[in-house]
Scaffold this active site. Structure first.
Site, PDB file in Angstrom:
ATOM      1  NE  ARG A 143      48.288  39.182  29.697  1.00 49.71           N
ATOM      2  CZ  ARG A 143      48.316  38.690  28.469  1.00 49.71           C
ATOM      3  NH1 ARG A 143      48.430  37.400  28.281  1.00 49.71           N
ATOM      4  NH2 ARG A 143      48.207  39.480  27.421  1.00 49.71           N
ATOM      5  CE  LYS A 144      47.868  38.193  40.555  1.00 46.46           C
ATOM      6  NZ  LYS A 144      47.632  38.704  41.938  1.00 46.46           N
TER       7      LYS A 144
ATOM      8  CG  ASP B  75      30.032  38.053  36.441  1.00 42.52           C
ATOM      9  OD1 ASP B  75      30.938  38.901  36.578  1.00 42.52           O
ATOM     10  OD2 ASP B  75      28.901  38.199  36.913  1.00 42.52           O
ATOM     11  CB  SER B  76      33.750  34.851  39.809  1.00 43.34           C
ATOM     12  OG  SER B  76      34.838  35.690  39.472  1.00 43.34           O
TER      13      SER B  76
ATOM     14  CE  LYS C 119      42.083  31.972  44.131  1.00 41.78           C
ATOM     15  NZ  LYS C 119      42.437  33.310  43.678  1.00 41.78           N
TER      16      LYS C 119
ATOM     17  CG  HIS D 256      35.110  30.780  42.953  1.00 47.66           C
ATOM     18  ND1 HIS D 256      36.315  30.899  43.600  1.00 47.66           N
ATOM     19  CD2 HIS D 256      34.882  31.990  42.367  1.00 47.66           C
ATOM     20  CE1 HIS D 256      36.798  32.120  43.409  1.00 47.66           C
ATOM     21  NE2 HIS D 256      35.953  32.802  42.673  1.00 47.66           N
TER      22      HIS D 256
END
Length: 200
Positions: free
Chosen positions: A11-12, A73-74, A178, A183
């Site tokens: 959810r974040k 994808d991180s 943030k 990124h």
């Protein structure tokens, strides 16, 4: 209103994309998570790069739902570890999603590494698949790895990542701070033109 599937149950991540779209003035999109659509077989993340994994997830989501799909994808690339954990970031300590275990292992591996060699990058590849249109973008956030975790915000390696130009870890930043620097925020911002077109 057009639907956009965010290929995640986090959810974040959904909230982060919503904030990025709101900040860019993008309207007309309803964001859905994997919990909002019928279950489907999700391919394992076997790509050698973040881009390959993000694109595979977005293609799977679009194929199964017929809804334009965004996937990311991180992970964390640590200079002293030759770019690892990289695409293995979420399962660095073995069990997928064990943030505390992953972070503890990373800090143990860097225990004897001096401050000058603790550089790292958070990397996010985001993919959008809508019909035949595929867009893949990449965002990078430079910083250093701290010696101990600080802060309770964020997730993953945020408590041990001290971004360039900040005196607080990623886990100590406000969501707005943030979003503007991270990124994923940087990658999602590059997707805004394509997402804006979907909302028209």
């Amino acid at each position: 209103m057009a639907d956009v599937l965010v290929a995640s149950r986090n959810r974040k991540k959904l909230a982060e994309l919503r904030r990025v779209l709101d900040a860019a003035g993008v309207s007309g999109l309803t964001l859905l998570s994997l919990d909002d659509v019928a279950p489907f077989d999700e391919a394992p993340e076997t790509g050698a790069t973040f881009e390959e994994n993000a694109l595979a997830k977005a293609r799977d989501g679009f194929r199964a739902s017929g809804i334009a799909t965004v996937a990311d994808d991180s992970g964390l690339e640590v200079d002293a570890l030759n770019g690892m954990p990289g695409v293995l970031s979420a399962r660095w300590a073995g069990a997928h999603g064990g943030d505390d275990a992953n972070t503890a292992l990373l800090l143990a591996q860097l225990r004897d590494v001096p401050a000058a060699r603790r550089g790292a990058s958070f990397v996010s590849a985001c993919a959008l698949v809508a019909g035949t249109r595929e867009v893949v973008v990449r965002g990078v956030w430079r910083g250093v790895i701290t010696r101990e975790p600080r802060g309770s915000g964020g997730f993953g390696y945020d408590p041990v990542f001290l971004p360039e130009h900040f005196d607080r870890t990623a886990a100590e930043l406000t969501p707005a701070e943030k979003d503007a620097a991270s990124h994923r925020g940087r990658a999602l911002a590059q997707l805004v033109p394509a997402l804006r077109a979907l909302g028209r």
